[in-house]
Motif scaffolding. Structure first.
Motif, short mmCIF file in Angstrom:
data_model
loop_
_atom_site.label_atom_id
_atom_site.label_comp_id
_atom_site.label_asym_id
_atom_site.label_seq_id
_atom_site.Cartn_x
_atom_site.Cartn_y
_atom_site.Cartn_z
N SER A 79 -8.76 35.09 28.15
CA SER A 79 -8.27 35.87 28.08
C SER A 79 -7.27 35.58 26.37
O SER A 79 -5.60 34.66 26.38
CB SER A 79 -6.41 36.25 28.72
N GLU A 83 -3.46 38.67 25.48
CA GLU A 83 -4.38 39.26 26.97
C GLU A 83 -3.96 38.18 28.22
O GLU A 83 -4.11 37.09 27.94
CB GLU A 83 -5.82 38.90 26.43
N GLY A 87 -9.72 38.28 30.27
CA GLY A 87 -10.64 38.63 29.76
C GLY A 87 -12.33 38.98 29.57
O GLY A 87 -11.70 37.76 30.26
N THR A 228 -9.60 43.93 30.88
CA THR A 228 -8.80 42.85 30.54
C THR A 228 -7.35 43.04 30.48
O THR A 228 -7.00 44.07 30.20
CB THR A 228 -9.04 43.17 28.81
N ILE A 230 -3.53 43.18 29.16
CA ILE A 230 -2.49 42.37 28.60
C ILE A 230 -0.57 43.18 29.04
O ILE A 230 -0.53 44.33 29.59
CB ILE A 230 -3.20 43.11 26.98
#
Ligand code: MG
Ligand code: MG
Length: 257
Positions: A79, A83, A87, A228, A230
């Motif tokens: 990530s 992120e 990820g 993912t 974020i």
């Protein structure tokens, strides 16, 4: 005992010994990944590094095919920057100034080690350095609460107080967890809480403590790839995790060399 407390798997000495070995191999895997992180390297290459170490031990990652919107397609999560977690390794190249979180799990003799770190790629900003340092220390602060007789809320309260004091935010949506024969066991271990509340911590509990820290907001969203996570404002995020046993003498980190 009832409810969540009854559903927590307390581990014997022998089981903790297996988790210690799972954790040791996981730490070695994470170290190999850390050594490979550099500008120009792709996150798919980091996944290959992890799989090579795991193959050499005849172990595997519980992340691969983990159920979700579709089975997770890799052995580690990578990530970058905004992120926060989950990820997916790809041919995205790391760039100087990025920060990357790597989360990895290992199954050894039926027991799981689960651990994560965040590091900078080359030179990073003072803000990124401070975020990583605060997240590391937040993990230590949380682990220090893992003594028999404390409550689950003590862990989250300590983590959030520490992070907030430094001007950052913790997610309220994603949590740590019990860990053992399954990667995710009861209880959930939030990164926030109230002192003295929640279940009583007991010898033989094994918990993954994992502060997820954000610079600008506690809110997150999930990218269209379904996995993912974020920061909602796309500010930087960091993640540190250890699997830890509660012993009569206090916390023992299992995911270390
Ligand atoms: Mg993890
Ligand atoms: Mg975890």
């Amino acid at each position: 005992m009832f409810g969540v407390e009854a559903s927590i798997n307390l581990k014997s000495e022998a089981e903790i010994a297996l988790m210690r070995e799972a954790g040791r191999i996981n730490a070695e895997t994470l170290n190999a990944i850390k050594a490979a992180i550099a500008p120009g390297v792709t996150t798919a290459e980091l996944n290959e590094v992890a799989e090579a170490v795991q193959r050499s031990y005849g172990v595997y990652s519980p992340f691969k095919n983990y159920p979700g919107p579709y089975p997770f397609p890799a052995s580690i999560c990578t990530s970058i920057n905004e992120e926060m977690v989950h990820g997916i390794p790809s041919n995205r190249k790391l760039r100087e100034g990025d920060i990357i979180s790597v989360d990895c799990g290992t199954v050894y003799e039926g027991f799981v080690g689960d651990s994560a770190f965040t590091v900078g790629v080359g030179d990073i900003s003072p803000l990124a350095q401070s975020l990583i340092e605060v997240t590391k220390q937040a993990l230590e602060v949380g682990i220090a609460e893992m003594v028999p007789g404390n409550h689950l809320g003590d862990i989250g309260a300590a983590i959030e107080e520490f992070v907030t004091k430094h001007g950052f935010y913790v997610t309220h949506l994603y949590t740590g967890h019990g860990v053992g024969r399954e990667m995710h066991e009861n209880p959930q271990v939030p990164n926030f809480g109230r002192r003295g509340e929640g279940i009583l911590l007991r010898e033989g509990m094994t918990l993954a403590i994992e502060p997820m820290v954000l610079v600008g907001t506690r809110h997150t969203r999930v990218l269209r790839n379904g996995w993912t996570v974020i920061s909602q404002d796309r500010s930087l995020t960091a993640h540190q995790e250890h699997s830890v046993a509660i012993t009569a003498h206090g916390p023992e980190i299992l995911t270390k060399l």
